[in-house]
Design a protein around this motif. Sequence first.
Motif, PDB file in Angstrom:
ATOM      1  N   LYS A   1       4.536  -6.236  11.934  1.00 47.54           N
ATOM      2  CA  LYS A   1       4.071  -4.861  12.036  1.00 47.54           C
ATOM      3  C   LYS A   1       2.611  -4.853  12.464  1.00 47.54           C
ATOM      4  CE  LYS A   1       4.760  -0.551   9.533  1.00 47.54           C
ATOM      5  NZ  LYS A   1       5.073   0.057   8.219  1.00 47.54           N
ATOM      6  N   PRO A   2       2.197  -4.018  13.463  1.00 42.44           N
ATOM      7  CA  PRO A   2       0.773  -4.020  13.877  1.00 42.44           C
ATOM      8  C   PRO A   2      -0.106  -3.385  12.788  1.00 42.44           C
ATOM      9  CG  PRO A   2       1.979  -2.277  15.011  1.00 42.44           C
ATOM     10  CD  PRO A   2       3.007  -3.092  14.266  1.00 42.44           C
ATOM     11  N   GLU A   3      -1.372  -3.803  12.757  1.00 42.48           N
ATOM     12  CA  GLU A   3      -2.314  -3.273  11.767  1.00 42.48           C
ATOM     13  C   GLU A   3      -2.787  -1.873  12.187  1.00 42.48           C
ATOM     14  OE1 GLU A   3      -5.491  -5.921  11.309  1.00 42.48           O
ATOM     15  OE2 GLU A   3      -4.305  -7.533  10.401  1.00 42.48           O
ATOM     16  N   TYR A   4      -2.974  -0.966  11.131  1.00 40.41           N
ATOM     17  CA  TYR A   4      -3.468   0.380  11.395  1.00 40.41           C
ATOM     18  C   TYR A   4      -4.948   0.330  11.749  1.00 40.41           C
ATOM     19  CZ  TYR A   4       0.875   2.102   9.390  1.00 40.41           C
ATOM     20  OH  TYR A   4       2.192   2.355   9.143  1.00 40.41           O
ATOM     21  N   PRO A   5      -5.411   1.262  12.633  1.00 38.79           N
ATOM     22  CA  PRO A   5      -6.869   1.269  12.939  1.00 38.79           C
ATOM     23  C   PRO A   5      -7.656   1.737  11.703  1.00 38.79           C
ATOM     24  CG  PRO A   5      -5.783   3.173  13.940  1.00 38.79           C
ATOM     25  CD  PRO A   5      -4.688   2.295  13.389  1.00 38.79           C
TER      26      PRO A   5
ATOM     27  N   LYS B   1       3.823  -8.281   3.122  1.00 39.79           N
ATOM     28  CA  LYS B   1       3.157  -7.104   3.650  1.00 39.79           C
ATOM     29  C   LYS B   1       1.694  -7.413   3.907  1.00 39.79           C
ATOM     30  CE  LYS B   1       6.133  -3.682   1.412  1.00 39.79           C
ATOM     31  NZ  LYS B   1       6.197  -2.537   0.470  1.00 39.79           N
ATOM     32  N   PRO B   2       1.082  -6.770   4.966  1.00 41.04           N
ATOM     33  CA  PRO B   2      -0.363  -7.016   5.213  1.00 41.04           C
ATOM     34  C   PRO B   2      -1.217  -6.402   4.095  1.00 41.04           C
ATOM     35  CG  PRO B   2       0.453  -5.264   6.640  1.00 41.04           C
ATOM     36  CD  PRO B   2       1.656  -5.849   5.946  1.00 41.04           C
ATOM     37  N   ALA B   3      -2.390  -6.972   3.888  1.00 39.71           N
ATOM     38  CA  ALA B   3      -3.307  -6.495   2.837  1.00 39.71           C
ATOM     39  C   ALA B   3      -3.819  -5.098   3.184  1.00 39.71           C
ATOM     40  CB  ALA B   3      -4.475  -7.458   2.677  1.00 39.71           C
ATOM     41  N   LYS B   4      -3.917  -4.197   2.195  1.00 40.05           N
ATOM     42  CA  LYS B   4      -4.371  -2.830   2.395  1.00 40.05           C
ATOM     43  C   LYS B   4      -5.883  -2.814   2.558  1.00 40.05           C
ATOM     44  CE  LYS B   4      -3.310   1.749   0.567  1.00 40.05           C
ATOM     45  NZ  LYS B   4      -2.773   2.509  -0.579  1.00 40.05           N
ATOM     46  N   PRO B   5      -6.437  -2.119   3.616  1.00 44.22           N
ATOM     47  CA  PRO B   5      -7.909  -2.105   3.777  1.00 44.22           C
ATOM     48  C   PRO B   5      -8.572  -1.250   2.690  1.00 44.22           C
ATOM     49  CG  PRO B   5      -6.886  -0.650   5.374  1.00 44.22           C
ATOM     50  CD  PRO B   5      -5.752  -1.365   4.670  1.00 44.22           C
TER      51      PRO B   5
END
Length: 376
Positions: free
Chosen positions: A196-200, A289-293
């Motif tokens: 899944k791509p990372e959100y800006p 899941k990717p880490a939440k900014p």
Amino acid sequence: MTTSPRWRSVLTPAAMAAALAAAALASGGTVYADDHATPHPPYPSKPVHPAHAPQPAKPGHPGKPMHPVKPEQPGKPMHPVKPEHPVKPAKPEYPAKPVHPEKPVKPEYPAKPVKPEYPAKPVHPAKPVYPAKPVKPEYPVKPEYPVKPVKPEYPAKPVKPEYPAKPVYPAKPEYPATPVKPEYPAKPVYPAKPVKPEYPAKPAYPEKPAYPAKPAKPEYPAKPAYPEKPAKPEYPAKPAYPAKPAKPEYPAKPAYPAKPAKPEYPAKPAYPAKPAKPAYPAKPAYPEKPAKPDYPSKPAHPAKPDYPSKPAHPDKPAKPDYPSKPAHPDKPAKPDYPSKPAHPDKPSHPDKPSHPDKPDYPSKPTHTKHQDKDQW
């Protein structure tokens, strides 16, 4: 039908003259119907006025047609003749009722004596003041009740007979072995999902200003102390209740007979062993899941300015006391009305003379004057 004014002028007076003549004859006949045995002949009607007489026909002018003769209306159909009712039988005569005997003459009762007038009731004297009631004495102590006799024991109940032993049930047959479940085929390996791509990165929120400090709450004045309440008077001591007699003991209840022992149920057969469940294939591991900014910190709000203090209200001046009002003067006593003179007694009327008996007048004749004239 014609609407000629000449035709109407001719018909109207003749019709009116005939109607008036008929009304005069009817009214005269009804008034003197009882007086005359034979009525008078009708009077001849007046001649027609020359102005309303029928005009002679002019030469060369055809006369107006008369009203057409109406055709005869067909008669209504006759109703069917009703059948004759049968002759009812003659009603029998009722038997003659017996003659009631004459009732005896009711005797006259003696005249009732005149009720004497009762003397006037005497005026009762004033009721004397009764002395205070004495204090009610205490009730005497009740005597002790005699001891009740011992209740006799109930006779022993008959022993319940024992039930016969139940027969042994035959053993149930064993269930047949269930077939072994076949193994499921191996699940195919699914392809890996794309990453899944990372959100800006979101823009930083502006800092909110800090809330100003609230003003301190003013202190309320101290409440005045309430006056002390007077001490409550003590109630008078109540008299002691008399001692109650001791409650007699109830007789001992008889012992119930022993119940028979419950028979043992036969042993149940063991359930057959269930087949083992097949092992399910292991599920594939989910991707991480990717880490939440981290969200940016909010800015602080600017300080709110202080409101100006309101000026204190000046004290109100004290209200002056009202001057006392003068007392009302006493009203003069009302004078008594003058006493009226007593009415004089009216003189009694003299007795009226009794009327003399009326003489017997001769009876009126049956005939009238009109009949005498008619006879002469």
